[in-house]
Design an enzyme around this catalytic site. Sequence first.
Site, PDB file in Angstrom:
ATOM      1  N   ASP A 103      -4.854  -5.304  -1.940  1.00  0.00           N
ATOM      2  CA  ASP A 103      -4.576  -3.863  -2.045  1.00  0.00           C
ATOM      3  C   ASP A 103      -3.092  -3.673  -2.357  1.00  0.00           C
ATOM      4  O   ASP A 103      -2.323  -3.180  -1.536  1.00  0.00           O
ATOM      5  CB  ASP A 103      -4.965  -3.173  -0.732  1.00  0.00           C
ATOM      6  CG  ASP A 103      -4.871  -1.662  -0.818  1.00  0.00           C
ATOM      7  OD1 ASP A 103      -4.770  -1.125  -1.941  1.00  0.00           O
ATOM      8  OD2 ASP A 103      -4.874  -1.012   0.245  1.00  0.00           O
ATOM      9  N   GLN A 151      11.581  -0.448  -1.340  1.00  0.00           N
ATOM     10  CA  GLN A 151      10.963   0.609  -2.132  1.00  0.00           C
ATOM     11  C   GLN A 151      11.337   1.983  -1.587  1.00  0.00           C
ATOM     12  O   GLN A 151      11.908   2.095  -0.499  1.00  0.00           O
ATOM     13  CB  GLN A 151       9.440   0.443  -2.120  1.00  0.00           C
ATOM     14  CG  GLN A 151       8.843   0.375  -0.734  1.00  0.00           C
ATOM     15  CD  GLN A 151       7.476  -0.270  -0.704  1.00  0.00           C
ATOM     16  OE1 GLN A 151       6.864  -0.529  -1.721  1.00  0.00           O
ATOM     17  NE2 GLN A 151       6.969  -0.539   0.493  1.00  0.00           N
ATOM     18  N   HIS A 159     -10.542   3.604  -0.418  1.00  0.00           N
ATOM     19  CA  HIS A 159     -10.531   2.534   0.576  1.00  0.00           C
ATOM     20  C   HIS A 159     -11.938   2.081   0.967  1.00  0.00           C
ATOM     21  O   HIS A 159     -12.169   0.891   1.209  1.00  0.00           O
ATOM     22  CB  HIS A 159      -9.734   2.985   1.804  1.00  0.00           C
ATOM     23  CG  HIS A 159      -8.272   3.136   1.514  1.00  0.00           C
ATOM     24  ND1 HIS A 159      -7.679   4.360   1.315  1.00  0.00           N
ATOM     25  CD2 HIS A 159      -7.290   2.208   1.356  1.00  0.00           C
ATOM     26  CE1 HIS A 159      -6.392   4.186   1.058  1.00  0.00           C
ATOM     27  NE2 HIS A 159      -6.129   2.905   1.080  1.00  0.00           N
ATOM     28  N   ASP A 171      -0.390   0.781   4.610  1.00  0.00           N
ATOM     29  CA  ASP A 171      -0.702   2.129   5.108  1.00  0.00           C
ATOM     30  C   ASP A 171      -1.775   2.105   6.192  1.00  0.00           C
ATOM     31  O   ASP A 171      -2.005   3.116   6.865  1.00  0.00           O
ATOM     32  CB  ASP A 171      -1.134   3.043   3.963  1.00  0.00           C
ATOM     33  CG  ASP A 171      -2.252   2.448   3.128  1.00  0.00           C
ATOM     34  OD1 ASP A 171      -3.140   1.783   3.696  1.00  0.00           O
ATOM     35  OD2 ASP A 171      -2.243   2.643   1.894  1.00  0.00           O
ATOM     36  N   ASP A 231       6.385 -11.874   1.360  1.00  0.00           N
ATOM     37  CA  ASP A 231       5.830 -11.726   0.019  1.00  0.00           C
ATOM     38  C   ASP A 231       4.438 -12.351  -0.025  1.00  0.00           C
ATOM     39  O   ASP A 231       4.217 -13.460   0.474  1.00  0.00           O
ATOM     40  CB  ASP A 231       6.753 -12.421  -0.987  1.00  0.00           C
ATOM     41  CG  ASP A 231       6.198 -12.406  -2.388  1.00  0.00           C
ATOM     42  OD1 ASP A 231       6.302 -11.368  -3.054  1.00  0.00           O
ATOM     43  OD2 ASP A 231       5.632 -13.435  -2.802  1.00  0.00           O
ATOM     44  N   ALA A 232       3.476 -11.624  -0.613  1.00  0.00           N
ATOM     45  CA  ALA A 232       2.081 -12.083  -0.613  1.00  0.00           C
ATOM     46  C   ALA A 232       1.918 -13.432  -1.301  1.00  0.00           C
ATOM     47  O   ALA A 232       1.139 -14.280  -0.857  1.00  0.00           O
ATOM     48  CB  ALA A 232       1.194 -11.033  -1.287  1.00  0.00           C
TER      49      ALA A 232
END
Length: 568
Positions: free
Chosen positions: A422, A257, A289, A313, A404-405
């Site tokens: 998230d 990304q 959050h 993040d 990868d989730a």
Amino acid sequence: MRTTNGVTADGKAAIAWARLLLVTCTFLTGACGLVLEYIQATVAAFILGNAIEQWAVVIGLMLFMMGIGSKAQRFVIGDKNLVQAFIGIEITLALVGAWSPLSIYAAYAYMANHFMLVQYGFIMCIGFLIGLEIPVVTRINRDYTCELKINLDYILSADYFGSLAGALFFAFVLLRYVPLTESSFIAATLNFVPAMLAFVYFYRQGRIQRIGGLLVASLLVFASLVTGYTYNRDWNIKLEQYLYDDRIVYSNTTRYQHLVVTHNPTLDEYRFYINGHIQYSTTDEARYHESLVHPAMQVAASRKKVLILGGGDGMTLREVLKYKDVQSVDLVDLDPDMVRLSATHPVLRQLNGGAFDDARVRVVDALGVETGEGYDLFQENGKQTDEKLPDVEKVARLNVINIDADKFLTHAKQPYDTIFIDLPDPSTIELNKLYTKGFYSKVRRLLTDGGAVAVQATSPFFARESYWCISRTVAAAGLNTVNYHVNVESFGDWGFVLATKSLKKGYVEKRMAEMSLDGINTSFLTAEVFRAACVFGKDLMQVKHDEINTVMHPVLTYYYLKEDWQYD
């Protein structure tokens, strides 16, 4: 000199070398042509979003123009000028293809309302030039191959094989490691090199008589390619600045990304973007959050073992670590560069409270997910040691997993008390799979009986159909759902879905009514604010569709891209 069928040995060698050259040129130009098509489609998707639609339109339009080029070549290119025409086509395609991404970005920066004229102009021009290539090189090869079927075999197979090579080169090298504005110059070289090989060979064979103009044009294009390749990254940053209101202080394209951080000095506000979409602002990220994390942490029967999907993040992790009974956290984020940035950038590290201090990013085999090799996370507790140094205490065992989730959920076996999803909004098919019934069914399998799940679910105001589609899909996976939303100034009214596996809705509502954040340091969320967040206006609950989202029927991405985001 010995002859066979009237052809000398030297003549046969010349024919063989000519065929080999033409096949090589066709292979390279076939690879370049496909790469340039993909670059145009990717640029369109990055700027306009809706990747499927942009790829379909761009590839379709380029194929159409290839047909126009194939038809036009017999009227505009005579048999006596085939070699010069081929070289001219290739160096022109190299020039146009190389500079197209930078030109399109510049058009978007300076003439946003009309930049699509420039964009589609380049797409049509590149398609037309590609369409000229194959018929012209086939006509040249006719002089060295008598039978039509053999001629077509050599040329078309080389073009198709080159296309596969170009596709693999784009997908696994250029797209992952090189900015698009640089990829175009690399791809253009695949056109320029065969043009120069043909120039040298056919000039020595006496098929090019006047080389002055062609030589000057080739030298100018070569200088242009070298200059563009050398300075494209600097120019790209300058052009990219026009896409953002505030000054860019960090910009990097990772394997997965494009990450950008901007700063507004007047407000002292930092904003973080992924692929041009805002992820959070320092002025109000706590609203998002805190709202994502604390309701689920309050409802869950236990909080010992936590799973965070996304959240590279570190903000979600920051909120989770406010609970002293958390014993271990597994954070799954696909992009290791995202985690490294959040762990090392001074502003981002301050925002997430040093959540990744001493973080070791570990790449896990997709077919053998293990989560027992994490590390103990220690943070300062505000006290001092006897040596007058800051005292630290163990907070939790943290494991950062770059995978990868969906693959993680498929192979993970350990249950979790709370799970936080998230992830970026479902704006592409790649992201859509992370919002499907199958995905949430995997989440349910890993959730303990008294556990809770919190899902970021886009905006119920700007993307109403999307929000309720996510909620329906979570429920269809066998989870009990509670909906709530809060206002986050940076991107408006934002929605979440709280889900449990076996806790009934009445029990969940009771826990919510009794929710207490005493001892939890929050800047926005209170028990009263959360209870109010569960109330939706009548208009926000009116939807036209009732489908759930699945891999084979990805209605969510369609809803999302058709929502009224222009009001955002």
